[in-house]
Design a protein around this motif. Structure first.
Motif, PDB file in Angstrom:
ATOM      1  N   GLN A  39      -8.172  20.634 -20.569  1.00  0.00           N
ATOM      2  CA  GLN A  39      -7.055  21.018 -20.648  1.00  0.00           C
ATOM      3  C   GLN A  39      -6.737  21.182 -19.770  1.00  0.00           C
ATOM      4  OE1 GLN A  39      -5.331  22.368 -24.102  1.00  0.00           O
ATOM      5  NE2 GLN A  39      -3.410  21.842 -22.423  1.00  0.00           N
ATOM      6  N   ARG A  40      -7.523  21.273 -18.501  1.00  0.00           N
ATOM      7  CA  ARG A  40      -7.112  20.992 -17.448  1.00  0.00           C
ATOM      8  C   ARG A  40      -6.050  19.758 -17.274  1.00  0.00           C
ATOM      9  NH1 ARG A  40      -8.407  19.778 -12.402  1.00  0.00           N
ATOM     10  NH2 ARG A  40      -7.169  21.088 -10.095  1.00  0.00           N
ATOM     11  N   ASP A  41      -6.941  18.818 -17.490  1.00  0.00           N
ATOM     12  CA  ASP A  41      -6.145  17.503 -17.374  1.00  0.00           C
ATOM     13  C   ASP A  41      -5.174  16.885 -18.198  1.00  0.00           C
ATOM     14  OD1 ASP A  41      -8.717  16.838 -14.960  1.00  0.00           O
ATOM     15  OD2 ASP A  41      -9.826  16.331 -16.474  1.00  0.00           O
ATOM     16  N   ILE A  42      -4.807  17.226 -18.940  1.00  0.00           N
ATOM     17  CA  ILE A  42      -3.731  17.049 -19.998  1.00  0.00           C
ATOM     18  C   ILE A  42      -2.583  17.708 -19.672  1.00  0.00           C
ATOM     19  CG2 ILE A  42      -2.838  17.085 -22.206  1.00  0.00           C
ATOM     20  CD1 ILE A  42      -5.816  17.687 -23.305  1.00  0.00           C
ATOM     21  N   SER A  43      -2.868  18.851 -18.777  1.00  0.00           N
ATOM     22  CA  SER A  43      -1.675  20.002 -19.009  1.00  0.00           C
ATOM     23  C   SER A  43      -1.244  18.481 -17.360  1.00  0.00           C
ATOM     24  CB  SER A  43      -2.367  20.983 -18.209  1.00  0.00           C
ATOM     25  OG  SER A  43      -2.602  22.129 -19.268  1.00  0.00           O
ATOM     26  N   LEU A  44      -2.469  18.392 -16.198  1.00  0.00           N
ATOM     27  CA  LEU A  44      -1.500  18.305 -14.455  1.00  0.00           C
ATOM     28  C   LEU A  44      -1.090  16.385 -15.468  1.00  0.00           C
ATOM     29  CD1 LEU A  44      -4.109  19.005 -12.390  1.00  0.00           C
ATOM     30  CD2 LEU A  44      -2.125  20.232 -12.717  1.00  0.00           C
ATOM     31  N   ARG A  45      -2.057  15.606 -15.964  1.00  0.00           N
ATOM     32  CA  ARG A  45      -1.408  14.727 -16.478  1.00  0.00           C
ATOM     33  C   ARG A  45       0.172  14.327 -16.799  1.00  0.00           C
ATOM     34  NH1 ARG A  45      -0.892   9.435 -15.312  1.00  0.00           N
ATOM     35  NH2 ARG A  45      -1.003   8.028 -17.008  1.00  0.00           N
ATOM     36  N   LEU A  46       0.225  15.685 -17.712  1.00  0.00           N
ATOM     37  CA  LEU A  46       1.966  16.075 -17.612  1.00  0.00           C
ATOM     38  C   LEU A  46       2.780  15.963 -16.652  1.00  0.00           C
ATOM     39  CD1 LEU A  46       1.373  18.096 -21.209  1.00  0.00           C
ATOM     40  CD2 LEU A  46       1.966  16.110 -21.055  1.00  0.00           C
ATOM     41  N   VAL A  47       2.207  17.148 -15.781  1.00  0.00           N
ATOM     42  CA  VAL A  47       3.547  16.846 -14.815  1.00  0.00           C
ATOM     43  C   VAL A  47       3.197  15.795 -13.208  1.00  0.00           C
ATOM     44  CG1 VAL A  47       3.082  18.087 -11.986  1.00  0.00           C
ATOM     45  CG2 VAL A  47       2.344  18.969 -14.049  1.00  0.00           C
ATOM     46  N   ASP A  48       2.193  14.966 -13.776  1.00  0.00           N
ATOM     47  CA  ASP A  48       2.235  13.486 -12.897  1.00  0.00           C
ATOM     48  C   ASP A  48       3.256  12.881 -13.222  1.00  0.00           C
ATOM     49  OD1 ASP A  48       0.215  14.640 -11.259  1.00  0.00           O
ATOM     50  OD2 ASP A  48      -1.459  13.382 -12.062  1.00  0.00           O
ATOM     51  N   LEU A  49       3.321  12.482 -14.753  1.00  0.00           N
ATOM     52  CA  LEU A  49       3.865  11.798 -15.785  1.00  0.00           C
ATOM     53  C   LEU A  49       5.482  11.641 -15.210  1.00  0.00           C
ATOM     54  CD1 LEU A  49       2.676  10.922 -19.477  1.00  0.00           C
ATOM     55  CD2 LEU A  49       2.636   9.116 -17.557  1.00  0.00           C
ATOM     56  N   ALA A  50       6.091  13.179 -15.758  1.00  0.00           N
ATOM     57  CA  ALA A  50       7.277  13.647 -14.842  1.00  0.00           C
ATOM     58  C   ALA A  50       8.013  13.550 -13.833  1.00  0.00           C
ATOM     59  CB  ALA A  50       7.191  15.564 -15.490  1.00  0.00           C
ATOM     60  N   LYS A  51       6.328  13.111 -12.785  1.00  0.00           N
ATOM     61  CA  LYS A  51       7.427  14.065 -11.986  1.00  0.00           C
ATOM     62  C   LYS A  51       7.112  12.091 -11.041  1.00  0.00           C
ATOM     63  CE  LYS A  51       6.404  17.795 -10.144  1.00  0.00           C
ATOM     64  NZ  LYS A  51       7.346  18.618  -9.313  1.00  0.00           N
ATOM     65  N   GLU A  52       6.947  10.957 -12.016  1.00  0.00           N
ATOM     66  CA  GLU A  52       6.984   9.848 -11.976  1.00  0.00           C
ATOM     67  C   GLU A  52       7.998   9.817 -12.536  1.00  0.00           C
ATOM     68  OE1 GLU A  52       4.071   7.362 -13.961  1.00  0.00           O
ATOM     69  OE2 GLU A  52       2.071   8.576 -12.170  1.00  0.00           O
ATOM     70  N   GLY A  53       9.102  10.641 -13.260  1.00  0.00           N
ATOM     71  CA  GLY A  53      10.472   9.799 -13.530  1.00  0.00           C
ATOM     72  C   GLY A  53      10.679   9.571 -15.022  1.00  0.00           C
ATOM     73  N   LYS A  54       9.183  10.095 -15.496  1.00  0.00           N
ATOM     74  CA  LYS A  54       9.155   9.426 -16.869  1.00  0.00           C
ATOM     75  C   LYS A  54       9.923  10.635 -17.802  1.00  0.00           C
ATOM     76  CE  LYS A  54       6.575   5.996 -16.100  1.00  0.00           C
ATOM     77  NZ  LYS A  54       5.398   6.261 -16.783  1.00  0.00           N
ATOM     78  N   ARG A  55       9.810  10.130 -18.822  1.00  0.00           N
ATOM     79  CA  ARG A  55      10.401  10.358 -20.137  1.00  0.00           C
ATOM     80  C   ARG A  55       9.643  10.782 -21.136  1.00  0.00           C
ATOM     81  NH1 ARG A  55      15.926   7.398 -21.460  1.00  0.00           N
ATOM     82  NH2 ARG A  55      14.478   5.509 -21.060  1.00  0.00           N
ATOM     83  N   VAL A  56       8.922  12.470 -21.241  1.00  0.00           N
ATOM     84  CA  VAL A  56       7.846  12.424 -21.395  1.00  0.00           C
ATOM     85  C   VAL A  56       8.075  13.600 -22.599  1.00  0.00           C
ATOM     86  CG1 VAL A  56       5.096  13.366 -21.368  1.00  0.00           C
ATOM     87  CG2 VAL A  56       6.876  12.786 -19.658  1.00  0.00           C
ATOM     88  N   LEU A  57       7.264  12.857 -24.197  1.00  0.00           N
ATOM     89  CA  LEU A  57       7.318  13.603 -24.572  1.00  0.00           C
ATOM     90  C   LEU A  57       5.721  14.378 -25.312  1.00  0.00           C
ATOM     91  CD1 LEU A  57       8.209  14.537 -27.787  1.00  0.00           C
ATOM     92  CD2 LEU A  57       8.153  12.087 -28.727  1.00  0.00           C
TER      93      LEU A  57
END
Length: 286
Positions: free
Chosen positions: A83-101
């Protein structure tokens, strides 16, 4: 073809925009793609990347052909992302400027750990939007012809999870209190510990002959429904070879499937009992 599906005119003429650097946590519903909300479809149309769970149907993902797919499924007894890896992956994707669903089965806030993911995102300065979904404990039972609430049966319903973070039956649950206070009990993720759950409820005083339904792969073409009783539930599940994902429903509302199995009726079957609760009068009479 899914590409032909378009959104109607939205509220005030415009649907919300999924902006770069945002994460939308969205419920995909219990399985049937038709149970998606319009907000969920709108999100799928805009996303740069979809981070999805194991129970999200591929046909739902096909509504986002432009998006990168990132699998983040977790299934009991199988190798799964932490779960920690999933949550932080979402953070990383957003910080890359992605539109994340972030697409989660059912509703993200009903035993879906959506609250943990949203909190992590906000703590890291990532803006979020929450899109509710139809939970399997309501939608899945409805597809089986079982009303979660029915006036002649219950004025309350209790939702519990069959296992906690450790994978064991939650030790924090007071099964005696649940057994005494829950007119209808809906159990998520309970198959692994069904014997332990049945024993706890019986020991706490629930009737041995209380109706139980087990709904597997709810709302999908593979849906299976087992009707049994609390005392027979463990043995009947073992004999049936049913497997998760499943919702367990304990209570007299299960009897309503005898008249409300709408999928069976659509297939030409006759109702097994027009008055399964033995009211002795038509349903429209109070």
């Amino acid at each position: 073809m899914t590409d032909s599906l378009s959104l109607p005119a939205g509220p005030m003429g415009q649907w919300p925009q999924l902006e770069p650097g945002w994460v939308w946590l969205c419920g995909a519903g219990p399985g049937d793609p038709g149970l998606l909300t319009l907000h969920a479809l709108n999100a799928l149309r805009q996303a740069d990347v979809v981070v999805y769970d194991a129970l999200v149907e591929d046909t739902i993902l096909d509504w986002a052909p432009q998006a990168e797919r990132v699998y983040a499924g977790k299934r009991g007894g199988k190798p799964s992302a932490k779960q920690r890896d999933i949550s932080l992956r979402l953070v990383d994707l957003a910080k890359e400027g992605k539109r994340v669903l972030r697409l989660k089965g059912g509703d993200p806030f009903v035993f879906g750990r959506g609250g943990e993911e949203a909190q992590t995102l906000i703590q890291h300065g990532v803006p979020v939007r929450i899109i509710p979904g139809i939970s399997a404990g309501i939608g899945g039972l409805a597809y089986a012809g079982i009303p979660v609430t029915h006036r002649d049966v219950n004025q309350s319903v209790t939702f519990v999870t069959g296992h906690d973070q450790s994978g064991e039956t939650p030790t924090s649950l007071n099964w005696k209190a649940i057994a005494e206070g829950a007119q209808v009990l809906v159990i998520y993720m309970g198959m692994k510990h069904v014997e332990r759950i049945a024993t706890a409820l019986l020991d706490a005083g629930r009737p041995a002959d209380e109706p139980v339904a087990v709904v597997c792969n709810a709302t999908t073409p593979d849906q299976q429904v087992l009707e049994t009783t609390l005392a027979r539930m463990t043995a009947d599940i073992a004999a049936s070879a049913l497997e998760p994902p499943a919702i367990l429903c304990v209570g007299r509302s299960v009897l309503m499937r005898q008249v409300l199995d709408w999928q069976g009726l659509a297939a030409g079957q006759q109702p097994r009992n027009l008055d399964p609760l033995n009211r002795g009068r038509p349903a429209e009479v109070s």
